[in-house]
Each structure stands twice: as C-alpha cells, then as structure tokens.
Enzyme design. Structure first.
Site, PDB file in Angstrom:
ATOM      1  N   ARG A  49       0.837  -1.200   0.000  1.00 30.44           N
ATOM      2  CA  ARG A  49       0.000   0.000   0.000  1.00 30.44           C
ATOM      3  C   ARG A  49       0.874   1.253   0.000  1.00 30.44           C
ATOM      4  O   ARG A  49       0.585   2.248  -0.646  1.00 30.44           O
ATOM      5  CB  ARG A  49      -0.927   0.028   1.219  1.00 30.44           C
ATOM      6  N   TYR A 101     -16.362  17.459 -15.077  1.00 32.66           N
ATOM      7  CA  TYR A 101     -16.897  16.096 -15.102  1.00 32.66           C
ATOM      8  C   TYR A 101     -17.894  15.914 -13.956  1.00 32.66           C
ATOM      9  O   TYR A 101     -17.665  16.366 -12.830  1.00 32.66           O
ATOM     10  CB  TYR A 101     -15.740  15.104 -14.981  1.00 32.66           C
ATOM     11  N   ASP A 173      -7.132  18.717 -14.298  1.00 35.19           N
ATOM     12  CA  ASP A 173      -7.539  17.400 -14.779  1.00 35.19           C
ATOM     13  C   ASP A 173      -7.178  17.335 -16.260  1.00 35.19           C
ATOM     14  O   ASP A 173      -7.771  18.028 -17.079  1.00 35.19           O
ATOM     15  CB  ASP A 173      -9.047  17.218 -14.578  1.00 35.19           C
ATOM     16  N   LYS A 198      -8.452   5.937 -18.968  1.00 30.83           N
ATOM     17  CA  LYS A 198      -8.754   6.467 -20.283  1.00 30.83           C
ATOM     18  C   LYS A 198      -7.555   6.330 -21.236  1.00 30.83           C
ATOM     19  O   LYS A 198      -7.084   5.228 -21.463  1.00 30.83           O
ATOM     20  CB  LYS A 198      -9.212   7.920 -20.135  1.00 30.83           C
TER      21      LYS A 198
END
Length: 386
Positions: A49, A101, A173, A198
């Site tokens: 992690r 978004y 972004d 994406k």
C-alpha cells in the site's frame, strides 16, 4: 544527458531495469509485503500500500511525461481527484469549474456539504466571476480543460498566474488530453491528474488514476496521504497501464487523425445541430487550443436535431459505436452526458453548464475511419425518422 522525446519516454518505461534477472520488461511485483534486512532496517519497499516496485515504475514514467517531480498512482481517477482534497481544511476554499466532469462535481460539492471545506463553482472564462472567486483566497483552483462534455477550454497559464497571485495551488484534470497533447505543469499548474483508465491505459481493461506534482515536497505530502487513506493503485493494474502507456503516442496519432475526419463529417451533416470540438476553426477557443495543446484530441460532442427522441434513435441504430461510460480506449464509444457521465449533477447544474438532453459525446477510437463515419451516418439518418 539528452532530454528524451515523449515517445521514447513512454516506450522505455521500466525497460531493462531488472537488477536480478535482466528482464527487459519490468516484472510484476505482486507481493503485498517485503522483508526487512534486519531489526529496524527497511528496504526501499516494505508494504505494497505504501510502495510497490511496479507501481513506482508507472508513477515515474507519467511524472517524466508530465515533466513533474513526483507521481502518485491511485486506484481510480476519482481517487486522484479526491487526493487533492487532502490539502484542504474546514475553512479552506476550492474553486471548481461549472462544467467539470459530473463525478468531480458530485465529489467536491458533496464533501463541501459535509463541512469538510468550502467550494465555489464558477465559469472560469467569466473574468469577473473568476475574479470574485479568487477574492475569497482559495487554497486550490481546479481546472478541467478541455471540459467534459462541452470541450470548453481554459487558459491554464492565465488562470494559474491569477491563482498564484492570491496564494492558491492550481490542479488540472488532464484526462481528455493525456501528457502527449497537453502538459499543464509546463504552463504553470502545480498539480496534474488523470484517470489512467482512459487514454494512458487505452484499452478499457483497467481502472486507475495518477497525480503528478511539480514540487517535490507537495508530491511527498500527497503520497503520504495516498498511503494514509489507502487509495494507492494495485500492482497488476499498474503493470497493465505501463504496457498501455508504451503505445500512447502512436494511439494518439490515430485517434487524432480519425477525430479530425469525424468532426468534419458531423459539421456537414443535416441531422447535427452543433458540434463541440476545439479543432474546428470556428470553435471559440481554437486559437487557445493551438497555443497550449499539441493537438486537439479525439473527444467531441454534438447536439442532434429532434431532441431526446432523436438521440434514442441514433443510439439504437449504431453497430460500431458502443453506448457506454468512459472514453479513451482504442474502441469508439458514445454516451449521453445528461443521463450518464453527468447524472451526478442536478438538472439545474446541467442546464447552467449547457448540457442539453440532445447532447451526445463521442470518444473516437482507432478503427478504420470509413467504418466509423459509416456507422455514425446510419445512426444519424435513423435519428431523423424516429
């Protein structure tokens, strides 16, 4: 050492770095934990992690592509967007675009409703509205350019300067563009983040995100928070994303070539009311796109004549385009922002952002352009006879 070109950086991510067996391709390190050399003697990695070799390869590659200092790979794109919030306290303000978004809008506005910080939603191309928002001395200004789904642009360099003048950090972004087409850190931004689901991965088989900072200390702070709240990405997902990254520059060239042809087709089609694509010379931000982007991208949206009924008929008569969420894969996707990607926005917010029921968003893939246009053609023809 000579600075390498972007295609070389993408291809060489993790190549020939295996110190143990000489593997040319970076291996996947699936171990959740790593041994210490001895009492209180940690190695570079101790728990996955916190740090993982495969994830570190991806983080460094994207940091290099964005010309940043520190990369933090997260489990999703929204996790990267959420990571920015860890910089905010109760009395701090974040400024977000009115047309961002839908998932980002939902995240920031709902966290603000819980009293975790304050949010100002503003049209960042409205100079007075932006000035009024900056007068509130925000801690962070979020930019999304081109915007989702209307492809509006914001002048990153200009907004970054104005934001820095009031002491704000600027986060961008960059999902729609990828580092191949736009690098916000070179334009004055402090933070850039992506949904790697994406274009960066490009094959619609991994969900992930990444955040890159210009400043080393800021990156280390955000990396600490990513570990603390447990949103770091998995090793296997990182491996797949590194593999996808290697073809990013090549894929973007074909995406771009196809998108230019699709935009020209849509502009001249009688069933289309309006096309939103910065590559069109009459787009209000065409000149800005040429200034701050390497090209125009392969995302676009358009309004269909006949409203929602026409949209439904269009979707029902497509064979190649897939009606689905997401974007940036090698396959062509189509969506209805109002009921899909931006369903998290209240109707009033959608209207304020200019999102109509007749609006359709397309992610142009890399299939043969003749097949792409033929498919859209048959769908649009059917849309006018519903």
């Amino acid at each position: 050492m000579t600075v390498k070109k972007i295609a070389t950086v993408a291809v060489r991510a993790g190549i020939n770095n295996d110190k143990h067996h000489g593997a040319v391709v970076a291996p996947i390190h699936l171990s959740s934990t790593y041994s210490l050399k001895g009492f209180n003697e940690k190695r570079e990695f101790d728990y996955s992690r916190t740090g993982n070799p495969t994830r570190a390869t991806l983080a460094q590659a994207i940091a290099d592509l964005e010309q940043g200092s520190v990369g933090v790979v997260t489990s999703t794109g929204m996790a990267a967007a959420h990571l920015v919030c860890q910089l905010l306290s109760v009395d701090d303000v974040i400024v977000i675009p009115h047309d961002c978004y839908g998932g980002s809008y939902r995240l920031y506005t709902h966290l603000a409703k819980r009293g975790l910080f304050k949010v100002i939603v503003v049209d960042q191309n409205d100079e007075q509205a932006l000035a009024d928002a900056l007068a509130q001395k925000p801690k962070v200004v979020l930019i999304e350019t081109p915007s989702n789904p209307l492809l509006r642009l914001v002048d990153i360099e200009k907004v970054a300067k104005l934001s820095h003048d009031v002491g704000a950090l600027v986060a961008v972004d960059n999902t729609f563009m990828s580092p191949v087409l736009q690098r916000p850190l070179t334009l004055g931004a402090d933070i850039v983040f992506h949904s790697t689901t994406k274009y960066i991965n490009g094959h619609s088989d991994v969900v992930g995100g990444v955040l890159v900072t210009k400043d080393q200390a800021l990156g280390e702070e955000l990396a600490w928070w990513a570990n603390c709240i447990g949103i770091t990405g998995a090793a296997f997902d990182s491996y797949l994303t590194v593999r996808g990254l290697k073809t990013l520059p090549l894929r973007m060239k074909q995406h771009q070539q196809n998108a230019d042809a699709v935009a020209e087709f849509l502009v001249n089609h009688p069933a289309v009311e309006k096309v939103y694509y910065p590559g069109l010379s009459d787009h209000p931000s065409h000149a800005l796109a040429k200034k701050q982007q390497a090209n125009f991208g392969s995302m676009m949206s358009f309004e269909v004549k006949g409203g929602e009924a026409a949209v439904k008929a269009l979707f029902a008569n497509l064979d190649l385009f897939t009606l689905a969420q997401s974007l940036g894969g090698v396959e062509s996707l189509i969506s209805h922002p109002s009921t899909m990607t931006h369903a998290g926005m209240e109707l009033e917010a959608q209207i304020a952002a200019g999102i109509k029921q007749s609006l359709v968003r397309v992610s142009v893939g890399i299939e043969d352009i003749d097949d792409i246009i033929a498919d859209l053609g048959q769908g649009l023809a059917a849309s006018q006879h519903n």
